[in-house]
Scaffold this motif. Structure first.
Motif, PDB file in Angstrom:
ATOM      1  N   SER A  46       0.925  -0.903  -0.103  1.00 51.34           N
ATOM      2  CA  SER A  46       0.085  -0.386  -0.445  1.00 51.34           C
ATOM      3  C   SER A  46       0.714   1.247  -0.145  1.00 51.34           C
ATOM      4  O   SER A  46       2.375   1.254  -0.204  1.00 51.34           O
ATOM      5  CB  SER A  46      -0.611   0.088   1.372  1.00 51.34           C
ATOM      6  OG  SER A  46      -0.317  -0.472   2.318  1.00 51.34           O
ATOM      7  N   TYR A  47       0.180   2.507   0.091  1.00 48.91           N
ATOM      8  CA  TYR A  47       0.624   3.741  -0.174  1.00 48.91           C
ATOM      9  C   TYR A  47       0.667   4.831   0.626  1.00 48.91           C
ATOM     10  O   TYR A  47      -0.644   4.742   1.272  1.00 48.91           O
ATOM     11  CB  TYR A  47       0.987   3.513  -2.253  1.00 48.91           C
ATOM     12  CG  TYR A  47       1.416   2.974  -2.808  1.00 48.91           C
ATOM     13  CD1 TYR A  47       2.918   3.257  -2.894  1.00 48.91           C
ATOM     14  CD2 TYR A  47       0.580   1.722  -2.867  1.00 48.91           C
ATOM     15  CE1 TYR A  47       3.313   1.801  -3.802  1.00 48.91           C
ATOM     16  CE2 TYR A  47       1.090   0.806  -3.594  1.00 48.91           C
ATOM     17  CZ  TYR A  47       2.460   1.140  -3.954  1.00 48.91           C
ATOM     18  OH  TYR A  47       2.775  -0.568  -5.028  1.00 48.91           O
ATOM     19  N   ARG A  48       0.889   5.255   0.946  1.00 50.65           N
ATOM     20  CA  ARG A  48       0.929   6.888   2.192  1.00 50.65           C
ATOM     21  C   ARG A  48       0.851   8.133   1.341  1.00 50.65           C
ATOM     22  O   ARG A  48       2.060   7.913   0.736  1.00 50.65           O
ATOM     23  CB  ARG A  48       2.064   6.610   3.343  1.00 50.65           C
ATOM     24  CG  ARG A  48       1.880   7.595   4.184  1.00 50.65           C
ATOM     25  CD  ARG A  48       0.583   7.370   5.391  1.00 50.65           C
ATOM     26  NE  ARG A  48       0.379   6.389   6.082  1.00 50.65           N
ATOM     27  CZ  ARG A  48      -0.336   5.835   7.027  1.00 50.65           C
ATOM     28  NH1 ARG A  48      -1.761   6.548   6.485  1.00 50.65           N
ATOM     29  NH2 ARG A  48      -0.755   5.297   7.920  1.00 50.65           N
ATOM     30  N   LEU A  49      -0.324   8.389   1.598  1.00 48.34           N
ATOM     31  CA  LEU A  49      -0.149   9.694   0.840  1.00 48.34           C
ATOM     32  C   LEU A  49      -0.698  10.682   1.773  1.00 48.34           C
ATOM     33  O   LEU A  49      -1.119  10.716   3.175  1.00 48.34           O
ATOM     34  CB  LEU A  49      -2.139   9.729  -0.332  1.00 48.34           C
ATOM     35  CG  LEU A  49      -1.940  11.609  -0.799  1.00 48.34           C
ATOM     36  CD1 LEU A  49      -1.458  11.621  -1.898  1.00 48.34           C
ATOM     37  CD2 LEU A  49      -3.658  10.804  -1.273  1.00 48.34           C
ATOM     38  N   TYR A  50       1.090  12.112   2.133  1.00 41.40           N
ATOM     39  CA  TYR A  50       0.443  13.255   1.665  1.00 41.40           C
ATOM     40  C   TYR A  50       0.053  14.349   1.724  1.00 41.40           C
ATOM     41  O   TYR A  50       0.226  14.766   0.880  1.00 41.40           O
ATOM     42  CB  TYR A  50       1.944  13.212   3.017  1.00 41.40           C
ATOM     43  CG  TYR A  50       2.587  12.415   4.288  1.00 41.40           C
ATOM     44  CD1 TYR A  50       2.380  12.425   4.494  1.00 41.40           C
ATOM     45  CD2 TYR A  50       3.654  11.438   3.258  1.00 41.40           C
ATOM     46  CE1 TYR A  50       2.895  11.594   6.082  1.00 41.40           C
ATOM     47  CE2 TYR A  50       3.699  10.321   3.452  1.00 41.40           C
ATOM     48  CZ  TYR A  50       3.285   9.909   5.308  1.00 41.40           C
ATOM     49  OH  TYR A  50       3.877   9.481   6.276  1.00 41.40           O
ATOM     50  N   PHE A  51      -1.160  14.804   2.181  1.00 38.93           N
ATOM     51  CA  PHE A  51      -1.611  16.203   1.223  1.00 38.93           C
ATOM     52  C   PHE A  51      -1.939  17.336   2.223  1.00 38.93           C
ATOM     53  O   PHE A  51      -1.838  16.968   3.934  1.00 38.93           O
ATOM     54  CB  PHE A  51      -2.797  15.607   1.085  1.00 38.93           C
ATOM     55  CG  PHE A  51      -4.058  15.265   0.892  1.00 38.93           C
ATOM     56  CD1 PHE A  51      -4.861  15.377   1.730  1.00 38.93           C
ATOM     57  CD2 PHE A  51      -3.996  14.106   1.544  1.00 38.93           C
ATOM     58  CE1 PHE A  51      -6.052  15.479   2.797  1.00 38.93           C
ATOM     59  CE2 PHE A  51      -5.180  13.255   1.900  1.00 38.93           C
ATOM     60  CZ  PHE A  51      -5.932  13.954   2.962  1.00 38.93           C
ATOM     61  N   THR A  52      -2.735  18.526   1.934  1.00 35.93           N
ATOM     62  CA  THR A  52      -2.989  19.586   2.783  1.00 35.93           C
ATOM     63  C   THR A  52      -4.500  19.640   2.752  1.00 35.93           C
ATOM     64  O   THR A  52      -4.576  19.402   1.031  1.00 35.93           O
ATOM     65  CB  THR A  52      -1.588  20.573   3.166  1.00 35.93           C
ATOM     66  OG1 THR A  52      -1.945  21.400   1.797  1.00 35.93           O
ATOM     67  CG2 THR A  52      -0.283  20.309   3.348  1.00 35.93           C
ATOM     68  N   SER A  53      -4.758  20.865   3.636  1.00 36.34           N
ATOM     69  CA  SER A  53      -6.173  21.018   2.763  1.00 36.34           C
ATOM     70  C   SER A  53      -6.216  22.547   3.194  1.00 36.34           C
ATOM     71  O   SER A  53      -5.954  22.847   4.269  1.00 36.34           O
ATOM     72  CB  SER A  53      -7.390  20.252   4.223  1.00 36.34           C
ATOM     73  OG  SER A  53      -8.769  20.740   3.962  1.00 36.34           O
ATOM     74  N   ASP A  54      -7.397  23.044   3.051  1.00 40.77           N
ATOM     75  CA  ASP A  54      -7.693  24.127   2.563  1.00 40.77           C
ATOM     76  C   ASP A  54      -8.714  24.472   3.932  1.00 40.77           C
ATOM     77  O   ASP A  54      -8.924  25.700   4.202  1.00 40.77           O
ATOM     78  CB  ASP A  54      -7.933  26.031   1.436  1.00 40.77           C
ATOM     79  CG  ASP A  54      -9.352  24.759   0.862  1.00 40.77           C
ATOM     80  OD1 ASP A  54      -9.893  23.658   0.851  1.00 40.77           O
ATOM     81  OD2 ASP A  54      -9.462  25.463   0.193  1.00 40.77           O
ATOM     82  N   ILE A  55      -9.224  23.641   4.588  1.00 45.03           N
ATOM     83  CA  ILE A  55      -9.983  23.595   5.575  1.00 45.03           C
ATOM     84  C   ILE A  55      -9.794  22.663   6.298  1.00 45.03           C
ATOM     85  O   ILE A  55      -9.057  21.202   5.637  1.00 45.03           O
ATOM     86  CB  ILE A  55     -11.847  23.562   4.879  1.00 45.03           C
ATOM     87  CG1 ILE A  55     -11.779  24.504   3.608  1.00 45.03           C
ATOM     88  CG2 ILE A  55     -12.592  23.123   5.757  1.00 45.03           C
ATOM     89  CD1 ILE A  55     -13.376  24.344   3.214  1.00 45.03           C
ATOM     90  N   ASN A  56     -10.288  22.816   7.795  1.00 46.54           N
ATOM     91  CA  ASN A  56      -9.866  21.092   8.421  1.00 46.54           C
ATOM     92  C   ASN A  56     -10.551  20.838   8.045  1.00 46.54           C
ATOM     93  O   ASN A  56     -11.637  20.723   8.880  1.00 46.54           O
ATOM     94  CB  ASN A  56     -10.049  22.178   9.921  1.00 46.54           C
ATOM     95  CG  ASN A  56      -9.334  21.118  10.752  1.00 46.54           C
ATOM     96  OD1 ASN A  56      -9.334  19.952  10.609  1.00 46.54           O
ATOM     97  ND2 ASN A  56      -8.715  21.479  11.698  1.00 46.54           N
ATOM     98  N   ILE A  57     -10.544  19.450   7.957  1.00 47.43           N
ATOM     99  CA  ILE A  57     -10.361  18.517   7.384  1.00 47.43           C
ATOM    100  C   ILE A  57     -11.283  17.888   8.783  1.00 47.43           C
ATOM    101  O   ILE A  57     -12.947  17.235   8.612  1.00 47.43           O
ATOM    102  CB  ILE A  57     -10.676  17.455   7.259  1.00 47.43           C
ATOM    103  CG1 ILE A  57     -10.220  17.402   5.411  1.00 47.43           C
ATOM    104  CG2 ILE A  57     -10.971  15.777   6.261  1.00 47.43           C
ATOM    105  CD1 ILE A  57      -9.081  16.911   4.306  1.00 47.43           C
ATOM    106  N   ASP A  58     -10.985  17.450   9.693  1.00 49.55           N
ATOM    107  CA  ASP A  58     -11.506  17.051  11.304  1.00 49.55           C
ATOM    108  C   ASP A  58     -12.659  17.726  11.994  1.00 49.55           C
ATOM    109  O   ASP A  58     -13.233  16.916  12.066  1.00 49.55           O
ATOM    110  CB  ASP A  58     -10.682  17.200  12.230  1.00 49.55           C
ATOM    111  CG  ASP A  58      -9.510  16.340  11.826  1.00 49.55           C
ATOM    112  OD1 ASP A  58      -8.996  15.090  11.112  1.00 49.55           O
ATOM    113  OD2 ASP A  58      -7.854  16.255  12.307  1.00 49.55           O
ATOM    114  N   SER A  59     -12.524  19.149  11.855  1.00 49.31           N
ATOM    115  CA  SER A  59     -13.941  19.975  12.297  1.00 49.31           C
ATOM    116  C   SER A  59     -15.132  19.741  11.110  1.00 49.31           C
ATOM    117  O   SER A  59     -16.161  19.069  11.978  1.00 49.31           O
ATOM    118  CB  SER A  59     -13.738  21.541  11.957  1.00 49.31           C
ATOM    119  OG  SER A  59     -13.588  21.579  10.978  1.00 49.31           O
TER     120      SER A  59
END
Length: 178
Positions: A46-59
């Motif tokens: 499998s593969y680990r993908l790293y990314f950012t987001s312009d909005i907090n995904i957790d919230s």
């Protein structure tokens, strides 16, 4: 009589889906950072993908009680459209906030996800893992694999899809050969 039941069922289905509430979440823009090889507990590639987001995904996920996931069609048009069926995909289990991977350039909210390459049968009921040589054959002539984050909410809300994010094929090919 059978036709009447079928028509009634179709009408009820259309009525039920047209009554879905909007979740009022703006489309998130995801930004690709890197992809790395990853061995899970079952020793599956499998593969680990790293990314950012312009909005907090957790919230967003906590408010709507949903488990966001990533899906990336390997075949077909590069402009991913919601509702398209894709036989070969990259798919994740869940998104988590992460620490910095190797060679990571500083940014605050970093997310990661474990990705697996799947092929589904015609009705989508069964899947199998794609082999590295199959993946390479599917993507070798592309520049980008479009991915979207999606969330499935309780039955009364529409599904959520982010804006597409591009994973460079060059990066995927590099980790496949590692």
């Amino acid at each position: 009589m059978k036709i009447v039941h079928t028509c009634l069922l179709i009408c009820l289905s259309v009525l039920a889906t047209s009554c879905l509430k909007d979740h009022n979440i703006p489309p998130i823009t995801l930004h690709y950072k890197q992809i790395e090889p990853f061995k899970d507990q079952n020793n599956i590639d499998s593969y680990r993908l790293y990314f950012t987001s312009d909005i907090n995904i957790d919230s967003i996920a906590n408010i709507k009680r949903s488990n966001p996931q990533i899906i990336c069609p390997l075949v077909g048009k590069e402009n991913f459209e919601v509702g398209d069926y894709h036989k070969q995909v990259i798919k994740s289990l869940f998104i988590e906030k992460d620490t910095k991977p190797k060679n990571y350039i500083n940014e605050d909210d970093l997310y990661s996800v474990e990705l697996l390459f799947y092929e589904y049968d015609e009705d989508g009921s069964q899947s199998r893992y794609l082999e590295k040589n199959e993946i390479i054959d599917l993507i070798k002539n592309k520049k980008c694999i479009p991915c979207t984050m999606y969330m499935v909410f309780p039955w009364r809300y529409k599904h959520y899809y982010s804006n597409p994010m591009c994973i460079p094929v060059e990066d995927i090919l590099k980790v496949l050969k590692d």
